[in-house]
Scaffold this motif. Structure first.
Motif, PDB file in Angstrom:
ATOM      1  N   LEU A   2       0.819  -1.203   0.000  1.00  0.00           N
ATOM      2  CA  LEU A   2       0.000   0.000   0.000  1.00  0.00           C
ATOM      3  C   LEU A   2       0.859   1.263   0.000  1.00  0.00           C
ATOM      4  O   LEU A   2       1.980   1.268   0.494  1.00  0.00           O
ATOM      5  CB  LEU A   2      -0.899   0.018   1.237  1.00  0.00           C
ATOM      6  CG  LEU A   2      -2.104  -0.912   1.264  1.00  0.00           C
ATOM      7  CD1 LEU A   2      -2.761  -0.863   2.632  1.00  0.00           C
ATOM      8  CD2 LEU A   2      -3.107  -0.537   0.175  1.00  0.00           C
ATOM      9  N   ARG A   3       0.290   2.336  -0.545  1.00  0.00           N
ATOM     10  CA  ARG A   3       0.906   3.649  -0.515  1.00  0.00           C
ATOM     11  C   ARG A   3      -0.036   4.608   0.208  1.00  0.00           C
ATOM     12  O   ARG A   3      -1.245   4.372   0.289  1.00  0.00           O
ATOM     13  CB  ARG A   3       1.164   4.150  -1.940  1.00  0.00           C
ATOM     14  CG  ARG A   3       2.232   3.400  -2.704  1.00  0.00           C
ATOM     15  CD  ARG A   3       2.210   3.791  -4.182  1.00  0.00           C
ATOM     16  NE  ARG A   3       2.111   5.224  -4.377  1.00  0.00           N
ATOM     17  CZ  ARG A   3       3.166   6.045  -4.513  1.00  0.00           C
ATOM     18  NH1 ARG A   3       4.398   5.549  -4.472  1.00  0.00           N
ATOM     19  NH2 ARG A   3       3.005   7.344  -4.696  1.00  0.00           N
ATOM     20  N   ILE A   4       0.512   5.698   0.714  1.00  0.00           N
ATOM     21  CA  ILE A   4      -0.323   6.638   1.452  1.00  0.00           C
ATOM     22  C   ILE A   4      -1.354   7.313   0.561  1.00  0.00           C
ATOM     23  O   ILE A   4      -2.358   7.834   1.057  1.00  0.00           O
ATOM     24  CB  ILE A   4       0.522   7.699   2.180  1.00  0.00           C
ATOM     25  CG1 ILE A   4       1.328   8.539   1.190  1.00  0.00           C
ATOM     26  CG2 ILE A   4       1.424   7.051   3.211  1.00  0.00           C
ATOM     27  CD1 ILE A   4       2.055   9.712   1.850  1.00  0.00           C
ATOM     28  N   ASP A   5      -1.128   7.308  -0.766  1.00  0.00           N
ATOM     29  CA  ASP A   5      -2.087   7.921  -1.680  1.00  0.00           C
ATOM     30  C   ASP A   5      -2.997   6.898  -2.344  1.00  0.00           C
ATOM     31  O   ASP A   5      -3.665   7.204  -3.334  1.00  0.00           O
ATOM     32  CB  ASP A   5      -1.365   8.770  -2.733  1.00  0.00           C
ATOM     33  CG  ASP A   5      -0.294   8.005  -3.503  1.00  0.00           C
ATOM     34  OD1 ASP A   5      -0.147   6.785  -3.279  1.00  0.00           O
ATOM     35  OD2 ASP A   5       0.409   8.642  -4.316  1.00  0.00           O
ATOM     36  N   ASP A   6      -3.062   5.671  -1.799  1.00  0.00           N
ATOM     37  CA  ASP A   6      -4.012   4.683  -2.300  1.00  0.00           C
ATOM     38  C   ASP A   6      -5.434   5.086  -1.936  1.00  0.00           C
ATOM     39  O   ASP A   6      -5.652   5.815  -0.947  1.00  0.00           O
ATOM     40  CB  ASP A   6      -3.710   3.305  -1.709  1.00  0.00           C
ATOM     41  CG  ASP A   6      -2.595   2.584  -2.446  1.00  0.00           C
ATOM     42  OD1 ASP A   6      -2.194   3.060  -3.535  1.00  0.00           O
ATOM     43  OD2 ASP A   6      -2.104   1.561  -1.942  1.00  0.00           O
ATOM     44  N   THR A  15       1.020  10.088   9.584  1.00  0.00           N
ATOM     45  CA  THR A  15       2.048   9.115   9.216  1.00  0.00           C
ATOM     46  C   THR A  15       3.250   9.239  10.146  1.00  0.00           C
ATOM     47  O   THR A  15       3.506  10.286  10.726  1.00  0.00           O
ATOM     48  CB  THR A  15       2.517   9.290   7.762  1.00  0.00           C
ATOM     49  OG1 THR A  15       3.202  10.550   7.628  1.00  0.00           O
ATOM     50  CG2 THR A  15       1.353   9.207   6.790  1.00  0.00           C
ATOM     51  N   ARG A 338      -2.750  10.482  -7.232  1.00  0.00           N
ATOM     52  CA  ARG A 338      -1.406  10.058  -6.845  1.00  0.00           C
ATOM     53  C   ARG A 338      -0.498  11.267  -6.610  1.00  0.00           C
ATOM     54  O   ARG A 338      -0.569  12.267  -7.328  1.00  0.00           O
ATOM     55  CB  ARG A 338      -0.789   9.166  -7.935  1.00  0.00           C
ATOM     56  CG  ARG A 338      -1.479   7.834  -8.108  1.00  0.00           C
ATOM     57  CD  ARG A 338      -1.309   6.955  -6.879  1.00  0.00           C
ATOM     58  NE  ARG A 338      -1.750   5.591  -7.107  1.00  0.00           N
ATOM     59  CZ  ARG A 338      -1.748   4.643  -6.183  1.00  0.00           C
ATOM     60  NH1 ARG A 338      -1.327   4.917  -4.959  1.00  0.00           N
ATOM     61  NH2 ARG A 338      -2.176   3.423  -6.461  1.00  0.00           N
ATOM     62  N   THR A 396       5.602   4.552   7.664  1.00  0.00           N
ATOM     63  CA  THR A 396       5.901   4.654   6.243  1.00  0.00           C
ATOM     64  C   THR A 396       7.385   4.520   5.927  1.00  0.00           C
ATOM     65  O   THR A 396       8.247   4.822   6.753  1.00  0.00           O
ATOM     66  CB  THR A 396       5.415   6.006   5.692  1.00  0.00           C
ATOM     67  OG1 THR A 396       6.050   7.063   6.427  1.00  0.00           O
ATOM     68  CG2 THR A 396       3.910   6.126   5.819  1.00  0.00           C
ATOM     69  N   ARG A 397       7.640   4.053   4.703  1.00  0.00           N
ATOM     70  CA  ARG A 397       8.965   4.090   4.086  1.00  0.00           C
ATOM     71  C   ARG A 397       8.790   4.877   2.795  1.00  0.00           C
ATOM     72  O   ARG A 397       8.343   4.333   1.782  1.00  0.00           O
ATOM     73  CB  ARG A 397       9.465   2.678   3.780  1.00  0.00           C
ATOM     74  CG  ARG A 397       9.625   1.799   5.008  1.00  0.00           C
ATOM     75  CD  ARG A 397       9.887   0.352   4.638  1.00  0.00           C
ATOM     76  NE  ARG A 397       9.833  -0.510   5.808  1.00  0.00           N
ATOM     77  CZ  ARG A 397       9.530  -1.803   5.771  1.00  0.00           C
ATOM     78  NH1 ARG A 397       9.260  -2.396   4.605  1.00  0.00           N
ATOM     79  NH2 ARG A 397       9.484  -2.515   6.887  1.00  0.00           N
ATOM     80  N   ASP A 399       6.685   6.829   0.457  1.00  0.00           N
ATOM     81  CA  ASP A 399       5.230   6.843   0.296  1.00  0.00           C
ATOM     82  C   ASP A 399       4.609   5.479   0.550  1.00  0.00           C
ATOM     83  O   ASP A 399       3.378   5.342   0.537  1.00  0.00           O
ATOM     84  CB  ASP A 399       4.863   7.298  -1.123  1.00  0.00           C
ATOM     85  CG  ASP A 399       5.170   8.767  -1.367  1.00  0.00           C
ATOM     86  OD1 ASP A 399       5.310   9.514  -0.384  1.00  0.00           O
ATOM     87  OD2 ASP A 399       5.279   9.163  -2.554  1.00  0.00           O
ATOM     88  N   GLU A 400       5.424   4.463   0.796  1.00  0.00           N
ATOM     89  CA  GLU A 400       4.895   3.118   1.028  1.00  0.00           C
ATOM     90  C   GLU A 400       4.526   2.930   2.495  1.00  0.00           C
ATOM     91  O   GLU A 400       5.185   3.473   3.392  1.00  0.00           O
ATOM     92  CB  GLU A 400       5.911   2.064   0.611  1.00  0.00           C
ATOM     93  CG  GLU A 400       6.173   2.035  -0.888  1.00  0.00           C
ATOM     94  CD  GLU A 400       7.125   0.921  -1.278  1.00  0.00           C
ATOM     95  OE1 GLU A 400       7.847   0.421  -0.390  1.00  0.00           O
ATOM     96  OE2 GLU A 400       7.128   0.547  -2.467  1.00  0.00           O
ATOM     97  N   VAL A 401       3.484   2.156   2.728  1.00  0.00           N
ATOM     98  CA  VAL A 401       3.020   1.872   4.075  1.00  0.00           C
ATOM     99  C   VAL A 401       3.642   0.578   4.553  1.00  0.00           C
ATOM    100  O   VAL A 401       3.358  -0.501   4.025  1.00  0.00           O
ATOM    101  CB  VAL A 401       1.471   1.760   4.112  1.00  0.00           C
ATOM    102  CG1 VAL A 401       0.988   1.424   5.520  1.00  0.00           C
ATOM    103  CG2 VAL A 401       0.834   3.059   3.627  1.00  0.00           C
TER     104      VAL A 401
END
Length: 409
Positions: A2-6, A15, A338, A396-397, A399-401
């Motif tokens: 997942l990404r934070i902008d999903d 975050t 996105r 987060t890393r 933008d990835e969760v």
């Protein structure tokens, strides 16, 4: 991943940068251990089992909490080892809560099956009435169960909040704790009311208060079985607290008193872009600088006039009790929502908050840089009063969760 902008998520969003989180936890654990100080992190900052597990893995003694409700929650997480020890850095005066704590400290299959059992819990007293309430609540308890309750006399500050006001009164109250058959473990307090900043004069004032704590520890040494616990907060003044409380203590006869220094720093876990960045006691201890891990993200809703932008984030979404949020970065979004490239913001300020709106003053260099639909990444000041506005946070890393953690407020 997942990404934070999903589409799963929406703004505003809380975050926590994983690299900064891990750096802060490891740095503080190492520095305190090197200085001979134990750590009972104040988990009221985040109230997250997952974050607490990271602190336990780094060597925390136990969890500090502020209220009986937080105590029930932290023990209910059932984290092995240190997770079964807790420090209620406050007075416990409600007979219902005292009865619950007695059950939680009762050994046996029934207590453990109910998920209530704990290995050890410390609490404050600052009055004879408080001693009487604890003694009544634990009357008739099996010695092994009563021994799991540790009592600390709280030393306060004139004009401050709880805690007895003088060393002499603290020593006298300690005698009452012992006479009531309770297990006295030491003396504690909170140095925050002593100083509002970190000038030399203010740091010296905190040091003098720490010395009063040490003096109290020397005065009650004969009433404590084992080392005398000396405990203070330590989030903004960890350098002063650590150096003073870890120093040798001598009684009136010149004999060295065995002690245990325990600090309860909690906000360090995420640090921030405001209050704790300014206070920064850790670099004064020679540690690498902590890194702000916590962010709140919000959409630009409107740019209604030159020099003014309104974002969808307000008092219900972010802390404002010490400083207003700090705009860090703006990012364009594409047709799917996105996030695009990062643009640093240097002349944009939050000047006011409504319940769900933030007012941003935009300088000439950023005029036109923020348009409706863009997303702004904000730093905050005072993590405790940002965490409690959410029920989950994303670790987060980029933008990835990496992990979604529950916040049990």
């Amino acid at each position: 991943m997942l990404r934070i902008d999903d589409p799963t998520f929406t703004w505003p969003l809380l975050t926590l940068d994983e690299a900064a989180l891990d750096h802060n936890i490891a740095t503080v654990a190492r520095v305190l251990a090197e200085n001979g100080v134990e750590h009972a992190p104040h988990v009221k900052t985040h109230m997250s089992r997952e974050i607490w597990e990271r602190q336990v893995a780094a060597g925390a003694w136990g969890a500090t909490v502020a209220t009986p409700a937080q105590l029930r929650t932290a023990l209910g997480w059932g984290v092995p080892g240190a997770g079964r020890r807790a420090f209620l850095a406050n007075e416990l005066v409600d007979p219902r809560d005292i009865a619950w704590l007695r059950a939680a400290l009762t050994d046996g299959a029934a207590g453990r099956a109910a998920g209530r059992a704990a290995d050890e819990v410390w609490v404050y007293v600052d009055s004879a009435r408080g001693v009487d309430l604890l003694a009544a609540g634990f009357s008739g308890a099996a010695p092994a169960d009563a021994a799991r309750l540790g009592v600390l006399v709280e030393l306060g500050v004139p004009g401050g909040r709880t805690g007895v006001r003088t060393v002499a009164d603290a020593v006298a109250l300690a005698g009452e704790v012992r006479a009531a058959g309770l297990r006295l473990v030491g003396v504690a307090g909170y140095e925050g009311p002593v100083a509002g900043g970190t000038s030399d004069e203010e740091l010296a004032a905190v040091g003098r208060w720490c010395d009063e704590l040490r003096e109290t520890g020397a005065g009650i040494a004969g009433l404590v079985d084992g080392p005398v616990v000396l405990s203070a907060g330590g989030s903004a003044f960890a350098d002063v607290v650590t150096r003073h409380l870890a120093a040798p203590v001598q009684d009136a006869s010149g004999e060295t008193v065995p002690t245990r220094a325990v600090v309860r720093s909690g906000a360090y876990v995420t640090h921030d872009h405001g209050h704790y960045r300014r206070a920064d006691p850790w670099t004064r201890l020679g540690a690498p600088a902590l890194r702000p891990a916590i962010r709140v993200w919000a959409s630009v809703l409107s740019a209604p006039e030159p020099g003014l932008v309104i974002c969808g984030m307000g008092r219900r979404d972010v802390s404002f009790d010490i400083d207003l949020p700090t705009p860090l970065v703006v990012r364009r979004v594409d047709a799917a929502g996105r996030l695009g490239e990062r643009r640093e913001l240097t002349d944009v300020l939050v000047t006011a908050l409504n319940d769900q709106h933030a007012y941003l003053t935009v300088g000439a260099a950023s005029e036109g840089a923020l348009r409706p639909g863009d997303v702004v990444e904000f730093g905050i000041s005072h993590p405790c009063t940002t965490f409690d506005k959410y029920r989950t946070a994303l670790v987060t890393r980029g933008d990835e969760v990496a992990e979604q953690v529950a916040l049990d407020f």
